[in-house]
Design an enzyme around this catalytic site. Structure first.
Site, PDB file in Angstrom:
ATOM      1  N   ASP A   1      13.900  -2.012  13.620  1.00 40.51           N
ATOM      2  CA  ASP A   1      14.852  -1.085  12.985  1.00 40.51           C
ATOM      3  C   ASP A   1      14.267   0.324  13.069  1.00 40.51           C
ATOM      4  O   ASP A   1      14.159   1.039  12.075  1.00 40.51           O
ATOM      5  CB  ASP A   1      15.075  -1.496  11.529  1.00 40.51           C
ATOM      6  CG  ASP A   1      16.266  -0.761  10.894  1.00 40.51           C
ATOM      7  OD1 ASP A   1      17.014  -0.074  11.614  1.00 40.51           O
ATOM      8  OD2 ASP A   1      16.440  -0.890   9.666  1.00 40.51           O
TER       9      ASP A   1
ATOM     10  N   GLU B   1       0.842  -1.181   0.000  1.00 42.07           N
ATOM     11  CA  GLU B   1       0.000   0.000   0.000  1.00 42.07           C
ATOM     12  C   GLU B   1       0.893   1.252   0.000  1.00 42.07           C
ATOM     13  O   GLU B   1       1.877   1.302   0.736  1.00 42.07           O
ATOM     14  CB  GLU B   1      -0.821  -0.086   1.290  1.00 42.07           C
ATOM     15  CG  GLU B   1      -1.591   1.098   1.700  1.00 42.07           C
ATOM     16  CD  GLU B   1      -2.147   0.928   3.122  1.00 42.07           C
ATOM     17  OE1 GLU B   1      -3.021   1.712   3.459  1.00 42.07           O
ATOM     18  OE2 GLU B   1      -1.710   0.034   3.871  1.00 42.07           O
TER      19      GLU B   1
HETATM   20  P1  ADP Z   1      14.905   1.113   2.157  1.00 42.57           P
HETATM   21  O1  ADP Z   1      14.536  -0.328   2.347  1.00 42.57           O
HETATM   22  O2  ADP Z   1      15.676   1.344   0.909  1.00 42.57           O
HETATM   23  O3  ADP Z   1      15.563   1.731   3.385  1.00 42.57           O
HETATM   24  P2  ADP Z   1      12.359   2.372   2.886  1.00 42.57           P
HETATM   25  O4  ADP Z   1      11.421   1.267   3.206  1.00 42.57           O
HETATM   26  O5  ADP Z   1      12.946   3.105   4.053  1.00 42.57           O
HETATM   27  O6  ADP Z   1      13.524   1.881   1.898  1.00 42.57           O
HETATM   28  O7  ADP Z   1      11.576   3.372   1.935  1.00 42.57           O
HETATM   29  C1  ADP Z   1      12.206   4.491   1.329  1.00 42.57           C
HETATM   30  C2  ADP Z   1      11.362   5.746   1.535  1.00 42.57           C
HETATM   31  O8  ADP Z   1      10.108   5.570   0.911  1.00 42.57           O
HETATM   32  C3  ADP Z   1      11.040   6.008   3.001  1.00 42.57           C
HETATM   33  O9  ADP Z   1      11.964   6.864   3.598  1.00 42.57           O
HETATM   34  C4  ADP Z   1       9.664   6.614   2.969  1.00 42.57           C
HETATM   35  O10 ADP Z   1       9.745   8.009   2.845  1.00 42.57           O
HETATM   36  C5  ADP Z   1       9.048   6.070   1.702  1.00 42.57           C
HETATM   37  N1  ADP Z   1       8.093   4.959   1.953  1.00 42.57           N
HETATM   38  C6  ADP Z   1       8.364   3.764   2.547  1.00 42.57           C
HETATM   39  N2  ADP Z   1       7.277   2.988   2.557  1.00 42.57           N
HETATM   40  C7  ADP Z   1       6.292   3.694   1.960  1.00 42.57           C
HETATM   41  C8  ADP Z   1       4.915   3.424   1.645  1.00 42.57           C
HETATM   42  N3  ADP Z   1       4.356   2.256   1.920  1.00 42.57           N
HETATM   43  N4  ADP Z   1       4.223   4.382   1.032  1.00 42.57           N
HETATM   44  C9  ADP Z   1       4.794   5.570   0.696  1.00 42.57           C
HETATM   45  N5  ADP Z   1       6.069   5.884   0.950  1.00 42.57           N
HETATM   46  C10 ADP Z   1       6.813   4.962   1.569  1.00 42.57           C
END
Ligand code: ADP
Length: 298
Positions: free
Chosen positions: A203, A99
């Site tokens: 984390d 989502e």
């Molecule tokens: P990584 O695994 O590369 O660290 P993240 O899961 O932290 O990546 O996601 C990267 C960025 O995307 C996050 O800092 C956040 O701002 C955004 N993000 C993460 N999950 C979602 C989501 N489900 N919907 C919208 N934006 C998201």
């Protein structure tokens, strides 16, 4: 067929509703993966929006574990997490689709709610520490073999695991011997404290939470397992910290043990060692300070 068309087909199959991609945009902010927002094409009956991580085939287990962690936290209804949709491999890529949540800065009471909701999630417990599967912390493997003994679990699967990786990278010296001494003496930090196996994000640094458009807190990018909730709290304090209202609300909802401050450097140490192993010797000073701090109290 492009990876995007394959993804759209997969999403349509899993959700049972038509889905065609109108556009995909890169989302910044992640430290490990390429992340995208994909918007469905309303003209083709699909105005849904998804968040996608794409990586090489080797990332498939990491994404499956991330999806499982999101599901585990989502199932508690204690705190908002992106709901995973599908994950696997397509062509020569691994992917996870979830989502999309439009993350913003929140409202005046959002940090309070973050504390309350995290406390509520931490009240979900297991009878054992660990989890039903291994996962990753950053891109480092994280072993979650279930155990009834937290001290043993934390010593072996958290500290010793990272210390072995550090040695393999050539890190050594007096601090390593001190860290070994710390591992031997761990029980001294738990003489009047019995941790429970709480559902953890795993984390929880400031880059892994945000607020949805209604101001509700959202946590994402987990390294989920069941363990001492103090580990999540210590991680929030590692890089910059969370707002004061968060800590106030958490402690009101689910007070921390008075010995938390003694164990805080121990719980930071795992993440600092992981940063040393992933990002290099810039973290050495903090690792050494954490080890020394732990040893002063035992
Ligand atoms: P990584 O695994 O590369 O660290 P993240 O899961 O932290 O990546 O996601 C990267 C960025 O995307 C996050 O800092 C956040 O701002 C955004 N993000 C993460 N999950 C979602 C989501 N489900 N919907 C919208 N934006 C998201």
């Amino acid at each position: 067929m492009s990876v995007w068309s394959l993804l759209a087909r997969e999403i349509a199959t899993v959700t049972g509703e038509p889905f065609a991609i109108a556009r995909q945009r890169s989302v910044g902010g992640g430290s490990i993966n390429a992340a995208y927002r994909i918007d469905g094409d309303p003209a083709q009956g699909s105005d849904r929006v998804y968040f996608i991580k794409l990586g090489n085939l080797a990332a498939v287990d990491m994404y499956a574990a991330e999806a499982a962690g999101l599901q585990e936290m989502h199932a508690t209804h204690a705190i908002r997490v992106p709901q995973p949709v599908c994950w696997g491999t397509l062509d020569s890529s691994a992917y996870v689709v979830m989502e999309f949540i439009d993350l913003g800065r929140g409202r005046s009471d959002s940090a309070t709610r973050l504390g309350q909701h995290l406390a509520a999630m931490h009240r979900h417990e297991s009878d054992r520490f660990g989890w039903h599967r291994h996962n990753t912390i950053g891109s480092t493997p994280q072993v979650n073999s279930p155990s009834h003994d937290w001290i043993e679990f934390y010593r072996e699967h958290r500290l010793q695991f990272q210390l072995r990786l550090a040695r393999r990278q050539g890190y050594d010296g007096g601090w390593m011997q001190d860290a070994e001494r710390l591992c031997d003496r761990l029980p001294a930090l738990f003489s009047s404290y019995q941790p429970t196996a709480s559902l953890l994000h795993g984390d929880l640094w400031s880059g892994n939470y945000g607020y949805d458009p209604a101001g509700q807190p959202v946590i994402f990018d987990p390294a989920t397992y069941y363990g001492d909730r103090e580990t999540d709290m210590a991680m929030t304090e590692l890089f910059g910290g969370f707002p004061a209202e968060f800590y106030r609300a958490y402690n009101q909802a689910y007070p921390l043990d008075s010995g938390y401050e003694l164990r805080r450097p121990l719980y930071k140490l795992y993440h600092l060692l992981n940063h040393l192993n992933l990002f290099g010797s810039g973290y050495m000073g903090q690792v050494q300070r954490a080890v020394a701090q732990c040893l002063t109290s035992i």
